[in-house]
Structures are given as C-alpha cells and as structure tokens.
Design a protein around this motif. Structure first.
Motif, short mmCIF file in Angstrom:
data_model
loop_
_atom_site.label_atom_id
_atom_site.label_comp_id
_atom_site.label_asym_id
_atom_site.label_seq_id
_atom_site.Cartn_x
_atom_site.Cartn_y
_atom_site.Cartn_z
N PRO A 91 0.84 -1.21 0.00
CA PRO A 91 0.00 0.00 0.00
C PRO A 91 0.87 1.26 0.00
O PRO A 91 1.99 1.28 0.52
N ALA A 92 0.31 2.32 -0.57
CA ALA A 92 1.01 3.60 -0.59
C ALA A 92 1.09 4.21 0.80
O ALA A 92 2.02 4.98 1.09
N SER A 93 0.14 3.87 1.67
CA SER A 93 0.13 4.37 3.04
C SER A 93 -0.39 3.27 3.96
O SER A 93 -1.18 2.42 3.53
N PRO A 94 0.04 3.27 5.22
CA PRO A 94 -0.32 2.17 6.14
C PRO A 94 -1.72 2.31 6.70
O PRO A 94 -1.90 2.53 7.89
N GLU A 95 -2.71 2.17 5.85
CA GLU A 95 -4.10 2.20 6.32
C GLU A 95 -4.63 0.77 6.40
O GLU A 95 -4.03 -0.17 5.87
N SER A 96 -5.76 0.61 7.01
CA SER A 96 -6.37 -0.72 7.13
C SER A 96 -7.58 -0.82 6.22
O SER A 96 -8.07 0.17 5.70
N GLY A 97 -8.01 -2.04 6.01
CA GLY A 97 -9.27 -2.25 5.30
C GLY A 97 -9.14 -2.35 3.80
O GLY A 97 -10.05 -1.96 3.08
N THR A 98 -8.04 -2.91 3.30
CA THR A 98 -7.89 -3.07 1.87
C THR A 98 -8.69 -4.28 1.38
O THR A 98 -8.62 -5.36 1.97
N SER A 99 -9.44 -4.07 0.32
CA SER A 99 -10.13 -5.18 -0.33
C SER A 99 -9.58 -5.34 -1.74
O SER A 99 -9.06 -4.40 -2.34
N PHE A 100 -9.71 -6.56 -2.27
CA PHE A 100 -9.15 -6.88 -3.57
C PHE A 100 -10.23 -7.45 -4.49
O PHE A 100 -11.15 -8.13 -4.04
N THR A 101 -10.10 -7.14 -5.78
CA THR A 101 -10.97 -7.68 -6.82
C THR A 101 -10.11 -8.39 -7.84
O THR A 101 -9.07 -7.87 -8.25
N VAL A 102 -10.53 -9.59 -8.26
CA VAL A 102 -9.79 -10.33 -9.28
C VAL A 102 -10.62 -10.39 -10.56
O VAL A 102 -11.84 -10.45 -10.52
N ARG A 103 -9.92 -10.34 -11.68
CA ARG A 103 -10.56 -10.44 -12.99
C ARG A 103 -9.69 -11.33 -13.87
O ARG A 103 -8.48 -11.43 -13.70
N ASP A 104 -10.35 -11.96 -14.83
CA ASP A 104 -9.62 -12.61 -15.92
C ASP A 104 -10.45 -12.47 -17.19
O ASP A 104 -11.56 -11.93 -17.17
N LEU A 105 -9.91 -12.94 -18.30
CA LEU A 105 -10.54 -12.68 -19.58
C LEU A 105 -11.91 -13.33 -19.68
O LEU A 105 -12.87 -12.72 -20.18
N HIS A 106 -12.04 -14.57 -19.19
CA HIS A 106 -13.35 -15.22 -19.25
C HIS A 106 -14.37 -14.50 -18.40
O HIS A 106 -15.48 -14.18 -18.86
N ALA A 107 -14.02 -14.20 -17.15
CA ALA A 107 -14.98 -13.58 -16.24
C ALA A 107 -15.41 -12.20 -16.74
O ALA A 107 -16.55 -11.78 -16.48
N ALA A 108 -14.54 -11.52 -17.47
CA ALA A 108 -14.86 -10.17 -17.94
C ALA A 108 -15.74 -10.17 -19.17
O ALA A 108 -16.41 -9.17 -19.45
N THR A 109 -15.77 -11.28 -19.92
CA THR A 109 -16.43 -11.24 -21.23
C THR A 109 -17.54 -12.28 -21.40
O THR A 109 -18.11 -12.38 -22.49
N TYR A 110 -17.84 -13.04 -20.37
CA TYR A 110 -18.94 -14.01 -20.45
C TYR A 110 -19.96 -13.70 -19.36
O TYR A 110 -19.59 -13.40 -18.22
N ARG A 111 -21.24 -13.78 -19.71
CA ARG A 111 -22.27 -13.61 -18.69
C ARG A 111 -22.24 -14.80 -17.74
O ARG A 111 -22.22 -15.95 -18.17
N LYS A 112 -22.24 -14.49 -16.45
CA LYS A 112 -22.11 -15.56 -15.46
C LYS A 112 -23.25 -16.56 -15.55
O LYS A 112 -23.07 -17.75 -15.39
N GLU A 113 -24.48 -16.07 -15.85
CA GLU A 113 -25.63 -16.98 -15.84
C GLU A 113 -25.63 -17.93 -17.03
O GLU A 113 -26.40 -18.89 -17.06
N THR A 114 -24.76 -17.71 -18.03
CA THR A 114 -24.76 -18.59 -19.19
C THR A 114 -23.76 -19.71 -19.07
O THR A 114 -23.71 -20.57 -19.93
N ARG A 115 -22.97 -19.70 -18.05
CA ARG A 115 -21.95 -20.73 -17.94
C ARG A 115 -22.28 -21.67 -16.81
O ARG A 115 -22.68 -21.24 -15.74
#
Length: 807
Positions: A783-807
């Motif tokens: 982190p750029a500064s020592p704060e608390s409460g960082t959350s993370f989001t992950v992405r990949d090519l499939h998750a970004a371009t396919y509708r979740k309900e169709t798979r």
C-alpha cells in the motif's frame, strides 16, 4: 545542481488577486494560479467531472501576485525561474522585468529600486489567451496552431503547448511561477554558467570544465573533482571572463544507463569567492550514431563504446497544473520507468524543459534522456523577435543541462515536419511555411551547437535525417519513426509487424484509467463511456469509439463498465507488446522503442502506462516483462511461428526454451525444447514450428530460463474471441505481513490476463498474468500508506467477457 552563497528565498505564500479587484487569496509560490484559486474555494476542482469548462475563464483575465520582503542590504538581484508566461514584474512600483517566456530565467539588479526595510514585489500576469490572439492577428500570414488545442493560438507564445489543451490534456492555459524566486547578493565576480565536456580513450577520461563569469575584479576560480584541485586566475575583460581547465582521470568509474551497469556519479565543485557551485558528473561517452547504410540511415545510441537498445517511453509534464507537481511524486514516476526495465525517456517538445532536479533523478536512476526543444505539432512564427526569444531559450537550457550524464540527445522539435502537411495554409503555400520552419529549426540548431559544440543533435522527430523531409510516419528505412497507423488509422495489431523501424520514438494505443482513478473524477452515474463526464475526460477525437471498435476485433464484448475498463487495459498492453517484441527481434536493424506515453497530466483516457497519480496500468506490468534484458518472442511466419531470443546484455548466454500447446482447460502438451547459446547484445532466431502443430482451440506457451532468470509468454494465433474460454475458477488468497499483502492466485482451469485490483493506492509486484490449474502464482501488494481495510478484486478474460448466468 546546487549553489551555495547567502541569499533570500522568496518561496512561500503570496497574495493573488484579479487585476482591478480587491478580493485576494493566498497562493503558494512556486505554484500556479488555478490551484491557488481552487484551494481558496474560488474554483471547483478542475479535474472533477466537467469542471474544466467552468475554470477556463481564468486564462482570459489578468492576475496580480504580490508579497513584501524586508531588506538590510539593497545590493541584491532578483532571480526568477519558470515565470509562466507574460508577466510584468515591479519592485516598489518600478517595472524591472517584462517577461515573455516560460522557458527562461530572469535576473535583475535591484540596487536602484530596492530600499532598506520593507519592499514590495508585484507580478502582473497578463492573459495568455488575449495576447496569443493579438499576436496571431499581427502575423503577416496565418500561422496555424494544432487541432489538439481547444484554446487557440498557443503557438504564438513561448509557453508549454499542452497548456492550451492536447489530445490527452485539460485546457486551462494556467499561469504562475514553476521554479524558484530568490534574491542573491550582487558579487564583483559571479559564476554565470558551468559547462562540462568529456573526452574518452581506453582507461582514461578527460573532463573539460568551462566557467563563464561576470567579473569586475581579478580573483580566482577553484575546481575540485575526484581529489584533484585546480586554481585558475580570473582576469576580467569588459565585465566578463571565461576560464577553461582540463582534469584527467585514470581508470575512470563510468556511468551507465539502467541495465547496462552502475550509475557512478562524482561531485565537481566550482568556487569563486563566496559562490560555490556543485555538479554531479557521470563520466561517460554517449554518441548518436546515424549513418547511411544499405537500408537507409541508421539510428542508435552508443554508450561507452557499446550500442544500447533504447527501451522506454515518452515523458509529458507530471501534472497539468504546476502547483501539484512535487519532486517525490515525479521520482516515483521515474522510478516506475526503471522498475519496468526502461533505460530512456523522451522529454516531449509540447511540455517544458524540466527543472534541474528532474535530470539529477535521471542521472541517479540511469534513465537516458532524449531532450526535445519545446516545439510540437504547431507551425510557429519566424519573425526576428520570436526567433531571438527562441535563441535565448535554447542557449540557456543547453548551458543549464549540459553536465548531466543522462542527456543522450537534443532534438529540434516534435512533428513540425509533418505539421507542414496538416493545414490548408501550409499545403497551399508549402514554400512559405517550409522557409519559416527552416528559420526556426536553424535557430535552434545554431544556438545549441554554439553553446555545446559536441552535443548529439537530431533535427526533428520523426525525421529520416538531416535535410530530409520525407514521411517518417510510414517509411521505416531511415532515422527515427513515429508509427501511429494502428491507433490513428485503425489498423490491426499485426500491422506493427509490417514495419521495421531503425528507432521508433512514438507509437501507442489508448486505454481507460484504472477504476480508482475513474472514481476520482466521476460518480457511479457516469460509469458509461458515452456519458458526458467520460467524454470530457477523453480528449482524442473518436478515442472512445476506437477503443470499443478494437475490442470487437479481438474480444467478446465485456460485461459492465468495470470490465470494459479492465479489457481496455489488456488490449492496450497487447498492442504495445506486439510492437515491442517484434522490433526487439529485429535488433540491430531496430535499436529503440519508446512508446507513447509514460505518464498522465490529469485523470483521463490516454496512451499512458502509468495512471495519473502513478499507479501501474496493466501495460506497465507487461512492459516490465517485454523490456526485460533477456526475452524470447514469437514471430509469425507464412507457415507457422519462429522463436527469437533477444539478449541485451554484454555477455553470451545459454537459453533453455520449452514450447507447449496450451488448451483452454489449462492443460499443456510439449511441442519442442531448445537449448542454445545466444551471442551478447543480439537477437537470434532459435527455432521454428509449423502452424499445423496447434489444434483448433490451442495457443502457444513459451517458458525459458537463463542466468538472468525465467520468463513465460502465451501467444494466441487468432483473436481471443474465437477461443471457447472456460470458467477459470480463479481465487485469491491474501496474507498480510509487515504492511505488505502476499497474494496467491489459483484456478481450476485457465485464467488469461488474471489481474488483481486494490481498493486503495499501492503497488502490485506483477499483474495481467497467466494462471493454470496446479500452477498458482504469487505476487505482492504494497500500500502507498499504512491504512487498514484493503479489499481486492480479481478479474480474468473469461470472467470479464462471459455472462455468469450462461456458464
């Protein structure tokens, strides 16, 4: 560069008011008026939403900046650096300076106007927009300005061209003081400039130091360098004196660019009476080698006898508003360039000559600097007054910057040769405008060479070479090239492989800024590329449409705005990676690749690899990998694929390469393994495979290793949209230790361009990765500064371009 003798620093809080108005606000000096008015609540944040358009009125007014200073001695001079731009300076009501250039230093003896006790200094900043319009009207014929600038006629003034807007910049035409303002004692003998030249032969370097002084009495100049001391007599003649002394260094500890060796710097001390000047000197020989050859004309940089492939990006001002620029933030940007294995930046001609400390940082970091003179994309006046201002500007900056080891090249301008063909006026009367251009370019060249006779000079960028006015946007045989056919002409990424430049000093592809940056200027209601706010932060005409249209070529369209932002960064990285890997494979025909651009001046969609604020886009992570000193690239052939190893080191290397077929479930099957010796500083083909070895749903996967480490690359022979991507099951495990997050990416299948985003600013060690089942990947987040409460989001090519309900 440092100066030591007693003076008075006038930095601090001054008083700013509109001319003719009594209402005043505080203004930090150095700084700019826009930032001062915003901090005082007189303006909204110009970077938020569409506020830019509510702030432009400031440039149409005159502004007055004042402060008081107590003096005990009136034998002083006022020194102003970075007075931007049209300014009348008064001391106790008397006019002492009429300034007309942001690129010069102003010095004025105050002995006749200063008084013991309280004094007032007043600086009136005249409207740059009004004066630019007036000067255009006064021209004997029209002088067209760049269509990138929504505020017209900026080419009439010696002010950063991008201040009037650009296809990546806000248009505010700000005013202020970007450098120091101080009082210095008047001295009988004063050091004006210190110029340093070097000669090199095996095992020996000679430093030639020239000191120019204003001098009224006899005295001495002393030099100290690497334990050697010299004392030279000062003999004034007509108020001036120049002393020259040589210092011989045996077995010198040389300065090298990043990745080629250490950045050894040694202190040169020059003293005359109470005045002491210091310069940090890197002992090195840098030559521009551009010679006719069987192809056309070469273009390469030779450092200490070694040809160096230049890897890097174009630098624009660190912020659109000078009041927001800090040394710390700028250092972070330059450090990010080095961390991505860059060894050169190009200081682009539409910005400004950077301050001394900027080049000090480049010296320390090993970043070579291609330095443009400050002319870009416009046509310019060629009258005597304008050219005299240019002459003074170039001479001053050449003297100021000459000692820096990082300065590899001085270039006359950016794209002015091309600009001759961009405007109706210049197309209809080319001879007139060509003569005007020649006058300007010769003025720059003459001023540089008379000041620094041994400087590396290149007339324009792009240019096939001296006295050549050919099409360096499409002809790849000579000099340096700007290759914009993929972005501006809408060609596909494979078109990068159709050209073989000698040195490509500009090429680029846009993306959107990362989501944390988008949130800094837009609310969720504007998270749409067609929203007025997003369009206001896209300054390239048709840019949003071009990003989207390109996605249709290569990818299935993303789901939602945040995935659109992610995918825009993936495709930007793919574009630049395609070009760089291809051109590095052509070494030594091609000896440089500087993409457009490294940084941003404000939060916007652009070609940068670093977000406004310094965060790494996915391109910058990919650049760290494709700029590594040892890589293997895939080069498509008529019947398959060739594999080319590139070695930028000065030693022969053994490289082991494994090539596999990669299936969409993450499984692999071996195709070939190769172990070869690669010569130093060369690109070498090390293997080939026919295209028939791959099945319908397979890509190539390369893994290689050498003493410099391991590398991996996946290569898709067809557009990604044609592959039946499968859900990856990508997961993230987070462990914190000493304020650093250790992140482990795992998946059940295949995650292509797996990326992690954080909820607060910081640095990932890697991103845009390939993750396969059974082969987790570990990275870190600091982190750029020592704060608390960082959350993370992950992405990949499939998750970004396919509708979740169709798979």
């Amino acid at each position: 560069m440092a100066t030591a003798f007693e003076g008075i620093d006038l930095a601090g809080t001054w008083t700013l008011r509109e001319a003719g108005s009594g209402e005043a606000v505080g203004m930090a000096v150095p700084g700019d008026g826009i930032t001062a008015l915003q901090r005082a609540g007189r303006l909204p944040d110009p970077y938020w939403g569409r506020n830019e358009y509510d702030c432009r009125w400031v440039a149409d007014r005159d502004w007055v900046l004042t402060r008081r200073v107590d003096l005990e001695n009136t034998d002083v001079a006022l020194v102003l650096e970075g007075l931007d731009t049209l300014a009348t300076v008064r001391w106790n009501g008397e006019v002492i300076i009429e300034a007309g250039s942001a690129f010069r230093t102003w010095r004025e003896n105050l002995s006749d106007v200063a008084r013991i006790g309280e004094n007032e200094i007043e600086i009136t900043f005249h409207s740059a927009t009004r004066e630019a319009d007036r000067r255009q009207e006064a021209q004997p014929f029209p002088v067209p300005y760049s269509k990138n600038c929504p505020i017209p006629n900026g080419n009439m003034l010696r002010k950063p061209a991008c201040d009037f807007g650009w296809d990546w910049n806000i248009a505010l035409a700000p005013f202020g003081i970007t450098g120091s303002i101080r009082l210095e004692p008047m001295l009988a003998n004063r050091i004006e400039t210190v110029r340093v030249d070097q000669t090199h032969e095996p095992g020996r370097a000679t430093l030639i130091v020239r000191v120019d002084l204003t001098a009224t009495t006899e005295g001495h100049v002393t030099l100290e360098f690497l334990g050697q001391n010299k004392c030279i007599q000062v003999l004034p003649e007509n108020g001036h004196c120049a002393v020259v002394e040589s210092i011989v260094i045996e077995d010198p500890d040389l300065w090298w660019p990043a990745g080629q060796g250490a950045q050894a710097l040694h202190t040169l001390t020059v003293a005359c009476g109470a005045q002491v000047e210091t310069r940090r000197i890197g002992l090195c020989s840098i030559r521009l080698v551009s010679e006719p050859d069987e192809i056309g004309r070469s273009f390469k940089i030779n450092v200490n006898g070694r040809d160096v492939f230049c890897k890097g990006a174009n630098w624009i001002p660190a912020d659109a508003l000078a009041g927001r620029i800090t040394r710390g933030k700028t250092r972070d940007l330059l450090q990010s360039a080095v961390d991505a294995n860059m060894n050169m930046i190009r200081v682009w001609g539409g910005g400004r000559y950077e301050p001394d400390w900027f080049y000090d940082l480049c010296d320390e970091l090993g970043l070579m600097v291609w330095q443009d003179a400050m002319f870009a994309c416009n046509l310019y006046p060629s009258d005597e007054a304008f050219l005299a201002e240019v002459d003074a500007e170039v001479r001053e900056n050449a003297r100021r910057l000459n000692h820096h080891a990082c300065i590899a090249l001085w270039c006359g301008d950016n794209e002015l040769i091309g600009a001759l063909t961009w405007y109706d006026d210049s197309r209809l009367n080319r001879d007139r405008y060509l003569v005007a251009y020649d006058r300007l370019n010769r003025t720059v060249e003459r001023a540089l060479k008379e000041t620094l006779p041994h400087a590396n000079w290149w007339p324009s960028s792009p240019s096939p070479g001296p006295m050549s006015f050919g099409d360096a946007w499409h002809d790849d045989r000579s000099g340096d090239m700007h290759f914009w056919s993929v972005w501006h002409e809408g060609r596909d990424f494979d078109h990068y492989r159709d050209v073989f430049p000698r040195f490509c000093s500009e090429f680029g592809f846009q993306s959107y800024p990362s989501m944390d940056v988008v949130r800094s200027f837009a609310g969720p209601e504007d998270f749409n590329i067609a929203s007025p706010v997003l369009e206001a932060h896209q300054k390239n005409e048709g840019g949003n449409a071009r990003i989207a249209e390109t996605m249709f070529r290569y990818f299935r369209f993303p789901e939602g705005f945040e995935n659109f932002v992610y995918l825009s960064q993936v495709q930007q990285g793919l574009a630049i990676e395609t070009a760089v890997r291809h051109w590095r494979a052509q070494k030594p025909r091609c000896m440089g690749a500087l993409y457009w651009q490294l940084n941003d001046t404000w939060p916007c969609a652009s070609w940068s690899s670093l977000d406004y604020g310094g965060g790494w886009k996915l391109l910058h992570h990919m650049a760290r990998r494709f700029f590594e000193p040892v890589i293997v690239s895939v080069v498509p052939t008529a019947v398959g694929h060739a594999f080319v190893a590139v070695n930028d080191t000065d030693e022969a290397l053994d490289i082991s390469l494994s090539v596999s077929a990669l299936s969409m479930d993450g499984s692999t099957r071996s195709l070939v393994e190769v172990s070869v010796a690669t010569p130093p500083d060369k690109a070498r083909e090390i293997g080939r495979l026919p295209g028939t070895v791959l099945g319908e749903g397979e890509m190539l996967l390369l893994d290689w290793k050498s003493v410099h480490g391991r590398g991996t690359l996946h290569f898709a022979p067809r557009p990604y949209k044609s592959y039946d991507l499968q859900p990856s099951g990508l997961t993230l495990d987070v462990e914190w230790e000493n304020e650093v997050a250790k992140l482990t990416l795992s998946c059940k299948g295949l995650a292509i361009f797996a990326s992690v985003e954080a909820s607060r600013p910081g640095r990932f060690s890697d991103n845009a990765l390939l993750v396969r089942a059974g082969a987790p990947v570990t990275l870190t987040f600091t982190p750029a500064s020592p704060e608390s409460g960082t959350s993370f989001t992950v992405r990949d090519l499939h998750a970004a371009t396919y509708r979740k309900e169709t798979r």
